[in-house]
Design an enzyme around this catalytic site. Structure first.
Site: not given
Ligand code: UFG
Length: 338
Positions: A11, A124, A149, A153, A231
């Site tokens: 991606y 990351s 994971y 990193k 985020r």
């Molecule tokens: N979230 C939901 N529902 C979902 C998916 C996510 O409410 O179905 C929320 C999570 O709780 C979080 C936000 O949306 O508050 C973002 O979640 P993501 O899974 O999209 O991203 P993360 O911040 O958890 O993690 C991402 C990448 C990781 C990386 C990280 C760096 O997936 O690989 O950012 O901060 F390490």
């Protein structure tokens, strides 16, 4: 510049490849297609109007990498290759450590043997672990990660810092990505996760497309403006531009620099849902559920160092991210599958 992209069919890598080609560079891609499709590279070439050499190989395969470096003189390498699913890494820690560390070690040994010592690495924001305060600055102490994971990193950052300490000819830029979303504005390339998406935006687009019934919002009792997790979402094309700038930087400097790539703006889960609905005119039903293990209240970058060292800052806003994520999903309901 002639640049090798490991994991180049993924991606972030395809969007970066496009921006490298647009800036007049040439690119070679090595990918084992464990989590990507050759079609992504074909479309990148089509958008760029230029060819890219695509080599199917595992970066941990020493003989294959030796052949790649014997056939090319690279100015720099961008190392995207790696397994990246947080939950899967908890289930399969050995596979994650073996894969992510082996690929990096084999790559760096092969680079050193061929005198290629400029590297940009996909790190990351996960390496910051549970932050004491935001915005996150590169010089903040990383107390530890919450999953294998993240640890891969973290460990790779340490390995590459060690390489630079030992040999001043190396130039390494460790890019700490925040949350990339969006897609190229053509809607031809984008994020193509296998199965049910883990990350927020691919999940939202799957709900908007009717493939999933609703979004599960993981908790609304965080210490944030609306209780849902905050985020730093950035457009993948801005992230791609950051890589082009990082390659230029690596060419002109030596040593190891850690650089955040984020916007510096935090949005909550509900901010994203609301923006997506408003921009695209589509409802995204959601249900508030329990917290997801390992999640934290707030993560966003201090993007000042990227501006100072790379001259880079994010140009695209949340509306652009929502519009482009949806265009990609709408035009490609099955991703890169016909
Ligand atoms: N979230 C939901 N529902 C979902 C998916 C996510 O409410 O179905 C929320 C999570 O709780 C979080 C936000 O949306 O508050 C973002 O979640 P993501 O899974 O999209 O991203 P993360 O911040 O958890 O993690 C991402 C990448 C990781 C990386 C990280 C760096 O997936 O690989 O950012 O901060 F390490």
């Amino acid at each position: 510049m002639h640049i090798l992209l490991t994991g180049g069919a993924g991606y972030i890598a395809t969007h970066t490849c496009l921006q490298l080609l647009a800036a007049g560079h040439t690119a070679v891609i090595v990918d084992n297609f464990v989590n990507s499709k050759p079609e992504a590279v074909r479309r990148t070439e089509e958008l760029a109007g230029k060819k890219v050499e695509l080599i199917e190989a595992d970066v941990a395969d020493r003989a294959a990498m030796e052949a790649v470096f014997s056939a090319h003189h690279f100015d720099a390498v961008i190392h995207f290759a790696g397994l990246k699913a947080v939950g899967e890494s908890v289930e399969q820690p050995l596979r994650y450590y073996r894969n992510n560390l082996d690929t990096t070690l084999t790559l760096c040994e092969t680079m050193a043997a061929h005198g290629c010592k400029r590297l940009v690495f996909s790190s990351s924001a996960t390496v910051y672990g549970v932050p004491d305060k935001v915005p996150l600055r590169e010089d903040m102490f990383c107390k530890g990660c919450t999953n294998p994971y993240g640890w891969t990193k973290y460990m790779i950052e340490k390995i590459l810092q060690g390489v630079c300490n030992a040999d001043p000819e190396w130039s390494v830029v460790l890019l700490r990505y925040f949350n990339p979303i969006g897609a190229h504005e053509s809607g031809r390339i984008g994020e193509n996760p296998n199965g049910i998406p883990n990350n927020l935006m691919p999940y939202i687009t799957a709900v908007a497309a009717g493939r999933l019934s609703h979004l599960n919002v993981y908790g609304n009792d965080y210490k944030t403006h609306d209780g849902t997790g905050v985020r730093d979402y950035l457009h993948v094309m801005d992230l791609a531009d950051g890589h082009v700038a990082a390659c230029d930087y690596a060419m002109a400097h030596s040593g190891c620099e850690i650089i955040n790539l984020g916007t510096g703006i935090g949005y909550s889960v509900l901010d994203i849902v609301n923006a997506f609905e408003r921009v695209n005119g589509i409802k995204v039903p959601y249900v508030i559920g329990p917290r997801r293990a390992g999640d934290v209240d707030m993560v966003y970058a201090d993007p000042e160092k990227a501006k100072r060292l790379l001259g880079w800052s994010a140009k695209r806003n949340l509306d652009d991210m929502c519009r482009d994520s949806w265009r990609w999903q709408k035009n490609n309901p099955n991703g890169y599958e016909a």
